[in-house]
Design a protein around this motif. Structure first.
Motif, PDB file in Angstrom:
ATOM      1  N   TRP A 150     -27.462 -44.292 -21.924  1.00 42.08           N
ATOM      2  CA  TRP A 150     -27.443 -42.884 -21.529  1.00 42.08           C
ATOM      3  C   TRP A 150     -28.827 -42.291 -21.752  1.00 42.08           C
ATOM      4  CZ3 TRP A 150     -25.783 -44.815 -26.113  1.00 42.08           C
ATOM      5  CH2 TRP A 150     -26.275 -44.225 -27.279  1.00 42.08           C
ATOM      6  N   GLN A 151     -29.125 -41.241 -21.023  1.00 41.70           N
ATOM      7  CA  GLN A 151     -30.403 -40.560 -21.225  1.00 41.70           C
ATOM      8  C   GLN A 151     -30.285 -39.666 -22.443  1.00 41.70           C
ATOM      9  OE1 GLN A 151     -31.317 -39.672 -16.697  1.00 41.70           O
ATOM     10  NE2 GLN A 151     -33.178 -39.402 -17.914  1.00 41.70           N
ATOM     11  N   GLY A 152     -31.096 -39.962 -23.455  1.00 38.24           N
ATOM     12  CA  GLY A 152     -31.045 -39.211 -24.697  1.00 38.24           C
ATOM     13  C   GLY A 152     -31.694 -37.846 -24.571  1.00 38.24           C
ATOM     14  N   LYS A 153     -31.738 -37.139 -25.678  1.00 41.83           N
ATOM     15  CA  LYS A 153     -32.343 -35.808 -25.684  1.00 41.83           C
ATOM     16  C   LYS A 153     -33.828 -35.869 -25.377  1.00 41.83           C
ATOM     17  CE  LYS A 153     -28.843 -33.875 -28.734  1.00 41.83           C
ATOM     18  NZ  LYS A 153     -28.480 -33.302 -30.059  1.00 41.83           N
ATOM     19  N   HIS A 154     -34.444 -37.058 -25.556  1.00 40.51           N
ATOM     20  CA  HIS A 154     -35.858 -37.238 -25.217  1.00 40.51           C
ATOM     21  C   HIS A 154     -36.035 -37.680 -23.765  1.00 40.51           C
ATOM     22  CE1 HIS A 154     -34.533 -41.250 -25.809  1.00 40.51           C
ATOM     23  NE2 HIS A 154     -35.227 -41.592 -26.879  1.00 40.51           N
ATOM     24  N   THR A 155     -34.927 -37.737 -23.022  1.00 46.69           N
ATOM     25  CA  THR A 155     -34.851 -38.085 -21.594  1.00 46.69           C
ATOM     26  C   THR A 155     -35.014 -39.580 -21.329  1.00 46.69           C
ATOM     27  OG1 THR A 155     -37.171 -37.798 -20.858  1.00 46.69           O
ATOM     28  CG2 THR A 155     -35.802 -35.801 -20.999  1.00 46.69           C
ATOM     29  N   ASN A 156     -35.314 -40.368 -22.343  1.00 48.06           N
ATOM     30  CA  ASN A 156     -35.393 -41.819 -22.162  1.00 48.06           C
ATOM     31  C   ASN A 156     -33.992 -42.423 -22.289  1.00 48.06           C
ATOM     32  OD1 ASN A 156     -38.376 -42.338 -21.991  1.00 48.06           O
ATOM     33  ND2 ASN A 156     -38.311 -41.271 -23.955  1.00 48.06           N
ATOM     34  N   LEU A 157     -33.861 -43.652 -21.831  1.00 50.19           N
ATOM     35  CA  LEU A 157     -32.560 -44.294 -21.872  1.00 50.19           C
ATOM     36  C   LEU A 157     -32.309 -44.903 -23.245  1.00 50.19           C
ATOM     37  CD1 LEU A 157     -30.509 -44.500 -19.477  1.00 50.19           C
ATOM     38  CD2 LEU A 157     -30.942 -46.948 -19.546  1.00 50.19           C
ATOM     39  N   CYS A 197     -41.696 -34.400 -32.093  1.00 52.71           N
ATOM     40  CA  CYS A 197     -42.712 -34.273 -31.043  1.00 52.71           C
ATOM     41  C   CYS A 197     -43.850 -33.354 -31.491  1.00 52.71           C
ATOM     42  CB  CYS A 197     -42.089 -33.724 -29.764  1.00 52.71           C
ATOM     43  SG  CYS A 197     -43.293 -33.554 -28.417  1.00 52.71           S
ATOM     44  N   PRO A 198     -45.086 -33.846 -31.562  1.00 50.13           N
ATOM     45  CA  PRO A 198     -46.209 -33.047 -32.067  1.00 50.13           C
ATOM     46  C   PRO A 198     -46.569 -31.857 -31.193  1.00 50.13           C
ATOM     47  CG  PRO A 198     -46.751 -35.403 -32.002  1.00 50.13           C
ATOM     48  CD  PRO A 198     -45.508 -35.213 -31.201  1.00 50.13           C
ATOM     49  N   THR A 199     -46.232 -31.940 -29.906  1.00 51.12           N
ATOM     50  CA  THR A 199     -46.660 -30.902 -28.962  1.00 51.12           C
ATOM     51  C   THR A 199     -45.511 -30.045 -28.452  1.00 51.12           C
ATOM     52  OG1 THR A 199     -46.458 -32.527 -27.178  1.00 51.12           O
ATOM     53  CG2 THR A 199     -48.652 -32.235 -28.159  1.00 51.12           C
ATOM     54  N   ASN A 200     -44.320 -30.216 -29.017  1.00 52.89           N
ATOM     55  CA  ASN A 200     -43.139 -29.475 -28.560  1.00 52.89           C
ATOM     56  C   ASN A 200     -42.956 -29.604 -27.051  1.00 52.89           C
ATOM     57  OD1 ASN A 200     -42.460 -28.394 -31.179  1.00 52.89           O
ATOM     58  ND2 ASN A 200     -44.185 -26.987 -30.949  1.00 52.89           N
ATOM     59  N   ALA A 201     -42.918 -30.850 -26.595  1.00 53.38           N
ATOM     60  CA  ALA A 201     -42.828 -31.110 -25.159  1.00 53.38           C
ATOM     61  C   ALA A 201     -41.410 -30.983 -24.606  1.00 53.38           C
ATOM     62  CB  ALA A 201     -43.356 -32.508 -24.865  1.00 53.38           C
ATOM     63  N   PHE A 202     -40.429 -30.746 -25.498  1.00 52.97           N
ATOM     64  CA  PHE A 202     -39.046 -30.627 -25.036  1.00 52.97           C
ATOM     65  C   PHE A 202     -38.608 -29.166 -25.111  1.00 52.97           C
ATOM     66  CE2 PHE A 202     -39.480 -34.858 -27.002  1.00 52.97           C
ATOM     67  CZ  PHE A 202     -39.223 -35.652 -25.883  1.00 52.97           C
ATOM     68  N   PRO A 203     -38.578 -28.465 -23.965  1.00 53.90           N
ATOM     69  CA  PRO A 203     -38.155 -27.058 -23.998  1.00 53.90           C
ATOM     70  C   PRO A 203     -36.700 -26.902 -24.402  1.00 53.90           C
ATOM     71  CG  PRO A 203     -38.481 -27.824 -21.731  1.00 53.90           C
ATOM     72  CD  PRO A 203     -38.993 -28.898 -22.624  1.00 53.90           C
ATOM     73  N   ALA A 204     -35.912 -27.950 -24.213  1.00 50.86           N
ATOM     74  CA  ALA A 204     -34.503 -27.967 -24.609  1.00 50.86           C
ATOM     75  C   ALA A 204     -34.065 -29.425 -24.657  1.00 50.86           C
ATOM     76  CB  ALA A 204     -33.646 -27.186 -23.608  1.00 50.86           C
ATOM     77  N   PRO A 205     -32.973 -29.729 -25.349  1.00 54.25           N
ATOM     78  CA  PRO A 205     -32.486 -31.111 -25.334  1.00 54.25           C
ATOM     79  C   PRO A 205     -32.262 -31.599 -23.905  1.00 54.25           C
ATOM     80  CG  PRO A 205     -31.324 -29.836 -27.000  1.00 54.25           C
ATOM     81  CD  PRO A 205     -32.139 -28.856 -26.205  1.00 54.25           C
ATOM     82  N   PHE A 206     -32.650 -32.840 -23.659  1.00 51.94           N
ATOM     83  CA  PHE A 206     -32.500 -33.489 -22.362  1.00 51.94           C
ATOM     84  C   PHE A 206     -33.464 -32.930 -21.306  1.00 51.94           C
ATOM     85  CE2 PHE A 206     -28.288 -33.291 -24.441  1.00 51.94           C
ATOM     86  CZ  PHE A 206     -28.108 -34.641 -24.719  1.00 51.94           C
ATOM     87  N   GLN A 207     -34.475 -32.188 -21.731  1.00 55.95           N
ATOM     88  CA  GLN A 207     -35.473 -31.648 -20.803  1.00 55.95           C
ATOM     89  C   GLN A 207     -36.869 -31.951 -21.340  1.00 55.95           C
ATOM     90  OE1 GLN A 207     -35.018 -27.522 -19.708  1.00 55.95           O
ATOM     91  NE2 GLN A 207     -32.786 -27.620 -19.861  1.00 55.95           N
ATOM     92  N   LEU A 208     -37.770 -32.328 -20.436  1.00 57.88           N
ATOM     93  CA  LEU A 208     -39.148 -32.645 -20.812  1.00 57.88           C
ATOM     94  C   LEU A 208     -40.112 -31.834 -19.972  1.00 57.88           C
ATOM     95  CD1 LEU A 208     -41.311 -34.503 -22.222  1.00 57.88           C
ATOM     96  CD2 LEU A 208     -41.076 -35.998 -20.226  1.00 57.88           C
ATOM     97  N   ASP A 209     -41.085 -31.208 -20.625  1.00 56.87           N
ATOM     98  CA  ASP A 209     -42.211 -30.582 -19.930  1.00 56.87           C
ATOM     99  C   ASP A 209     -43.379 -31.547 -20.062  1.00 56.87           C
ATOM    100  OD1 ASP A 209     -44.327 -29.129 -18.954  1.00 56.87           O
ATOM    101  OD2 ASP A 209     -43.855 -27.291 -20.050  1.00 56.87           O
ATOM    102  N   ALA A 210     -43.616 -32.328 -19.007  1.00 54.52           N
ATOM    103  CA  ALA A 210     -44.636 -33.379 -19.082  1.00 54.52           C
ATOM    104  C   ALA A 210     -46.008 -32.825 -19.429  1.00 54.52           C
ATOM    105  CB  ALA A 210     -44.694 -34.138 -17.754  1.00 54.52           C
TER     106      ALA A 210
END
Length: 352
Positions: A150-157, A197-210
């Motif tokens: 499943w895609q985790g909160k970090h969006t990876n499988l 995450c050092p840069t707070n790249a996840f605006p919400a669980p299961f979402q990534l701001d590249a």
């Protein structure tokens, strides 16, 4: 017959070195187009303009190859022998993402996919197309639909059996195979990947701001990295494994199945001063056959200089000074930034 063929495919995939194999259909990810459109509309793809191109194909596998009836998804482990988080304290050394320490996975996985595809044609007929991270295919949603994880909160499988240290590949086929059951999300209340995450790249669980992701910034981002994010890079010079390495599911991670993924000599925590001195020829020689080679000498040395600026290591000052007039404007800018940081001890240092 179909179930028997699927069992044969799994057995052959295992014999060829894949860690897991499951089947889905091209129509199994109906929510993907809307999620992709929202990601792009918010600008979260940054400079990755290719994500906005061919969105119909990327979001709808059935449109990519209308003749396909089944998608065989395969996983191949690359679990590192070390904990990448331990390297973050070696401030005069660089950290390269674990997946890039050995042979380029694109080449290794694709060859294995083609072997499996040829076997399938010989064994059962039909036509095939193989994909591994270089075509408009959303491998992670397809793998989740196939039940590989499943895609985790970090969006990876993530996988109960493999953790999250694995590559994905796909074999599209015109054969009709019974699909497997999609995986259920099993992250629960865990926030480890989000919080580290050092840069707070996840605006919400299961979402990534590249645009804030260190992997994106060190690999895909052209030109200078925004000033407010440079110190957050630490000593990461190609990619970032923090959200993967901290995942509790890695207690089930399997050892790498392919010797070619083993780290090359000298690439685990290489000396930053040595890396800063690489010219184009030296860079190409050092990273021949490696994913790192794809970003080129200039972007790589830019990353090295950011790490030098974050190192609080005076011995690295000459390496930065030597590049202040580099022909590449971005490299020169990074060198001057590093020099300024090293000459102002309060501005640079471990954990800055």
């Amino acid at each position: 017959m179909s179930e028997t063929l699927k069992s044969d495919i799994r057995q052959m995939a295992q014999q060829m070195g894949f860690s897991a194999c499951a089947v889905t259909t091209p129509a199994a990810i109906p929510a993907a187009p809307a999620r992709l459109a929202d990601f792009v509309d918010q600008g979260h793809h940054g400079q990755m303009g290719w994500m906005a191109e061919r969105m119909e194909w990327r979001g709808n596998p059935a449109a990519l190859w209308p003749a396909a009836r089944s998608v065989i998804m395969l996983a191949e482990t690359y679990t590192p022998a070390h904990n990448p988080l331990d390297l973050l304290d070696l401030h005069d050394r660089g950290v390269i993402s674990a997946y890039a320490l050995g042979r380029d996975y694109h080449d290794v996985v694709k060859k294995r996919l083609k072997r499996l595809g040829r076997w399938l044609i010989d064994h059962a007929g039909g036509e095939i197309k193989v994909f591994v991270d270089t075509a408009p295919v959303m491998e992670k949603p397809l793998a989740a639909a196939a039940g590989l994880g499943w895609q985790g909160k970090h969006t990876n499988l993530l996988s109960r059996e493999l953790g999250n240290w694995f590559f994905l590949g796909a074999v599209f086929t015109t054969l009709v195979l019974p699909p497997d059951t999609p995986a259920r999300e099993n992250c629960g209340s865990c926030r480890a990947c989000l919080d580290i995450c050092p840069t707070n790249a996840f605006p919400a669980p299961f979402q990534l701001d590249a645009r804030r992701c260190i992997s994106y910034l060190t690999i895909e981002h052209h030109g200078p990295v925004p000033l407010e994010l440079r110190e957050k890079l630490g000593n990461r010079i190609y990619g970032c494994d923090d959200c993967l390495a901290v995942c509790p599911w890695n207690k089930f991670a399997q050892s790498a199945s392919e010797a070619k993924y083993a780290a090359r000599d000298g690439l685990v925590a290489p000396d930053l001063g040595t890396l800063a001195g690489l010219d184009d020829t030296g860079f190409r020689a050092m990273f021949s056959g490696s994913p790192v080679k794809r970003i080129g000498r200039n972007r790589f040395v830019r990353n090295v200089l950011y790490a030098i600026g974050n190192s609080a290591t005076p011995r690295l000052l000459p390496a930065a000074l030597a590049l202040c007039d580099d022909p590449d404007a971005t490299v020169a800018d990074a060198a001057r930034w590093a020099v300024g940081r090293l000459r102002t001890p309060s501005a640079a240092g471990p954990g800055a």
